[in-house]
Design an enzyme around this catalytic site. Structure first.
Site, PDB file in Angstrom:
ATOM      1  N   SER A 120      -5.134   1.932   0.079  1.00 50.96           N
ATOM      2  CA  SER A 120      -5.823   0.699  -0.345  1.00 50.96           C
ATOM      3  C   SER A 120      -5.436  -0.493   0.529  1.00 50.96           C
ATOM      4  O   SER A 120      -6.112  -1.524   0.486  1.00 50.96           O
ATOM      5  CB  SER A 120      -5.515   0.400  -1.812  1.00 50.96           C
ATOM      6  N   CYS A 121      -4.374  -0.368   1.337  1.00 45.41           N
ATOM      7  CA  CYS A 121      -3.989  -1.507   2.186  1.00 45.41           C
ATOM      8  C   CYS A 121      -4.908  -1.673   3.404  1.00 45.41           C
ATOM      9  O   CYS A 121      -4.743  -2.594   4.187  1.00 45.41           O
ATOM     10  CB  CYS A 121      -2.537  -1.414   2.620  1.00 45.41           C
ATOM     11  N   LYS A 165      -4.588   3.634   9.558  1.00 45.23           N
ATOM     12  CA  LYS A 165      -5.444   4.291   8.559  1.00 45.23           C
ATOM     13  C   LYS A 165      -6.915   3.952   8.792  1.00 45.23           C
ATOM     14  O   LYS A 165      -7.792   4.805   8.619  1.00 45.23           O
ATOM     15  CB  LYS A 165      -5.008   3.881   7.145  1.00 45.23           C
TER      16      LYS A 165
HETATM   17  O1  GFB Z   1       5.373  -0.794  -3.656  1.00 43.15           O
HETATM   18  P1  GFB Z   1       5.486  -1.821  -2.601  1.00 43.15           P
HETATM   19  O2  GFB Z   1       6.566  -1.670  -1.613  1.00 43.15           O
HETATM   20  O3  GFB Z   1       4.083  -1.810  -1.888  1.00 43.15           O
HETATM   21  O4  GFB Z   1       5.682  -3.265  -3.263  1.00 43.15           O
HETATM   22  P2  GFB Z   1       2.846  -2.731  -1.541  1.00 43.15           P
HETATM   23  C1  GFB Z   1       4.866  -3.751  -4.282  1.00 43.15           C
HETATM   24  C2  GFB Z   1       5.405  -5.052  -4.830  1.00 43.15           C
HETATM   25  O5  GFB Z   1       6.611  -4.789  -5.545  1.00 43.15           O
HETATM   26  C3  GFB Z   1       5.750  -6.152  -3.816  1.00 43.15           C
HETATM   27  C4  GFB Z   1       7.610  -5.716  -5.209  1.00 43.15           C
HETATM   28  O6  GFB Z   1       5.342  -7.391  -4.318  1.00 43.15           O
HETATM   29  C5  GFB Z   1       7.288  -6.067  -3.767  1.00 43.15           C
HETATM   30  O7  GFB Z   1       7.890  -7.310  -3.402  1.00 43.15           O
HETATM   31  N1  GFB Z   1       8.944  -5.129  -5.421  1.00 43.15           N
HETATM   32  C6  GFB Z   1       9.850  -5.564  -6.327  1.00 43.15           C
HETATM   33  C7  GFB Z   1       9.492  -4.103  -4.750  1.00 43.15           C
HETATM   34  N2  GFB Z   1      10.987  -4.884  -6.239  1.00 43.15           N
HETATM   35  C8  GFB Z   1      10.806  -3.959  -5.260  1.00 43.15           C
HETATM   36  C9  GFB Z   1      11.646  -2.940  -4.710  1.00 43.15           C
HETATM   37  O8  GFB Z   1      12.788  -2.760  -5.081  1.00 43.15           O
HETATM   38  N3  GFB Z   1      11.100  -2.160  -3.734  1.00 43.15           N
HETATM   39  C10 GFB Z   1       9.810  -2.334  -3.287  1.00 43.15           C
HETATM   40  N4  GFB Z   1       9.343  -1.510  -2.338  1.00 43.15           N
HETATM   41  N5  GFB Z   1       9.014  -3.316  -3.769  1.00 43.15           N
HETATM   42  C11 GFB Z   1       2.729  -0.955   0.328  1.00 43.15           C
HETATM   43  C12 GFB Z   1       2.380  -0.955   1.781  1.00 43.15           C
HETATM   44  O9  GFB Z   1       2.513  -2.232  -0.071  1.00 43.15           O
HETATM   45  O10 GFB Z   1       1.899  -0.144  -0.469  1.00 43.15           O
HETATM   46  C13 GFB Z   1       1.980   0.365   2.281  1.00 43.15           C
HETATM   47  O11 GFB Z   1       3.433  -1.554   2.501  1.00 43.15           O
HETATM   48  C14 GFB Z   1       1.087   1.139   1.346  1.00 43.15           C
HETATM   49  O12 GFB Z   1       1.359   0.181   3.495  1.00 43.15           O
HETATM   50  C15 GFB Z   1       1.620   1.126  -0.055  1.00 43.15           C
HETATM   51  O13 GFB Z   1      -0.213   0.625   1.359  1.00 43.15           O
HETATM   52  C16 GFB Z   1       0.706   1.794  -1.064  1.00 43.15           C
HETATM   53  O14 GFB Z   1       1.764  -2.400  -2.505  1.00 43.15           O
HETATM   54  O15 GFB Z   1       3.162  -4.168  -1.416  1.00 43.15           O
END
Ligand code: GFB
Length: 333
Positions: A109-110, A141
């Site tokens: 979805s990104c 992608k």
């Molecule tokens: O899941 P996430 O890393 O993916 O982060 P994205 C989603 C949200 O969760 C962000 C917050 O706003 C993060 O700041 N968050 C809070 C955290 N605590 C945490 C934590 O401990 N770890 C992480 N990882 N996030 C990814 C893309 O984006 O999604 C990829 O970078 C891909 O390319 C994937 O599309 C599905 O939804 O932001």
């Protein structure tokens, strides 16, 4: 897709690939072609070509990718764009050369613009600037989608692309350096509970909204789309329209939650009673990412796993597998 057909699931050890394999086996498909990265590195062009020439699979699920959460995407942009581009190129070209009947490519979805109208329809693709934290991954992608469409146009292949929303479930990556938000919070909140810590840190402001789909729902939708999308239905009409093979399809759950709400749901599942502390020095990423999945829903599929139940099940899986390899290894091709 007959149960005797040879099916290659690329990336069968990852979150999505392993769920697709479980689902295919459950539906009676036993002729599965599976290779770990040690056995076949999909970045190796000549080995991939030789593999396809030897085995000639009829169907391919391209679920192999370098994936990661917001931190991994921001920290290793070159790895994300390079590995994804090369794997896609190798597999698509080899599938064409080997005469694969149908290939299904998993996007993300990104790929959609950072400020796309919500819920995001498939026609939002390439209408605006991307979210910077994952632009290299998203560009790879998008290239994968256009690659499939271009082979279809030039060579008459049947390579389709589907766009999953944020996925989670058993088999996820719980390594904090690579994980997405749900497994990251499950692990961190579990460890806070074990340590009797008074509070737990959540990255960002807690206000971004995400849509989460359980990986078993994702696997079911993926196999369903391989079987019905761009195929003739009972009345002889092509599902998705005459150009369906080149139309991307969103795969979502249908509603989203804020990161604060996700953290609260994880707290409930874990039974942690401490406080949440939001660390706004960490990136939020895109403000909202809810897919419009009406194209998929019109084919008769619907998700089954409610987020609260899915989180409880994923936490149970985490407890059982605590300490195993994927807790410390980042998911990759
Ligand atoms: O899941 P996430 O890393 O993916 O982060 P994205 C989603 C949200 O969760 C962000 C917050 O706003 C993060 O700041 N968050 C809070 C955290 N605590 C945490 C934590 O401990 N770890 C992480 N990882 N996030 C990814 C893309 O984006 O999604 C990829 O970078 C891909 O390319 C994937 O599309 C599905 O939804 O932001």
């Amino acid at each position: 897709m007959k149960t005797s057909d040879c099916i290659f699931v690329a990336g069968h050890r990852g979150l999505v690939g392993s769920a697709i394999v479980r689902h295919l086996r459950g539906a009676g498909h036993e002729n599965l072609l599976l290779r770990s990265r040690d056995e076949l590195d999909l970045r190796d062009t000549s080995r991939v070509a030789a593999f396809f020439a030897e085995h000639r699979p009829a169907y391919v699920f391209l679920a192999a990718a370098r994936v990661g959460g917001i931190w991994a995407n921001s920290t290793y942009p070159a790895d994300f764009i390079r590995d994804n581009l090369i794997v896609q190129l190798n597999v698509v070209q080899a599938a064409h050369a080997a005469g694969v009947r149908k290939l299904l490519f998993l996007g993300s979805s990104c790929i959609y613009p950072k400020f796309a109208d919500q819920p995001i329809r498939e026609d939002a693709l390439l209408t605006g600037a991307l979210e910077p934290t994952n632009e290299p991954y998203a560009v790879a992608k998008i290239a994968g989608i256009v690659l499939c469409q271009s082979y279809n146009r030039q060579f008459g292949t049947r390579f389709m692309s589907i766009m999953p929303t944020n996925l989670y479930g058993p088999g996820d990556n719980f390594d904090p350096a690579g994980s997405h938000v749900l497994p990251a919070l499950i692990r961190r909140i579990h460890e806070a509970k074990e340590a009797d810590a008074p509070e737990v840190v959540v990255w960002g402001t807690g206000t971004p909204r995400r849509e989460f789909l359980h990986v078993d729902d994702m696997a079911e939708a993926t196999v369903h789309l391989m079987q019905v999308w761009a195929e003739a239905d009972a009345s002889g009409r092509i599902v998705g329209g005459p150009n369906a093979i080149n139309e991307i399809v969103n795969v979502g759950y249908g509603s989203d939650v804020s990161i604060r709400e996700v953290a609260e749901l994880v707290k409930d599942a874990v039974g942690y009673e401490g406080a949440l502390r939001f660390d706004a020095t960490k990136p939020d990423g895109t403000p909202r990412k809810l897919l419009d999945s009406s194209r998929l829903l019109a084919t008769g599929w619907a998700p089954r796993v409610a987020l609260r139940d899915g989180i409880a099940e994923t936490y149970a899986w985490f407890l059982e597998h605590h300490g195993e390899a994927r807790m410390g290894a980042s998911a990759a091709v």
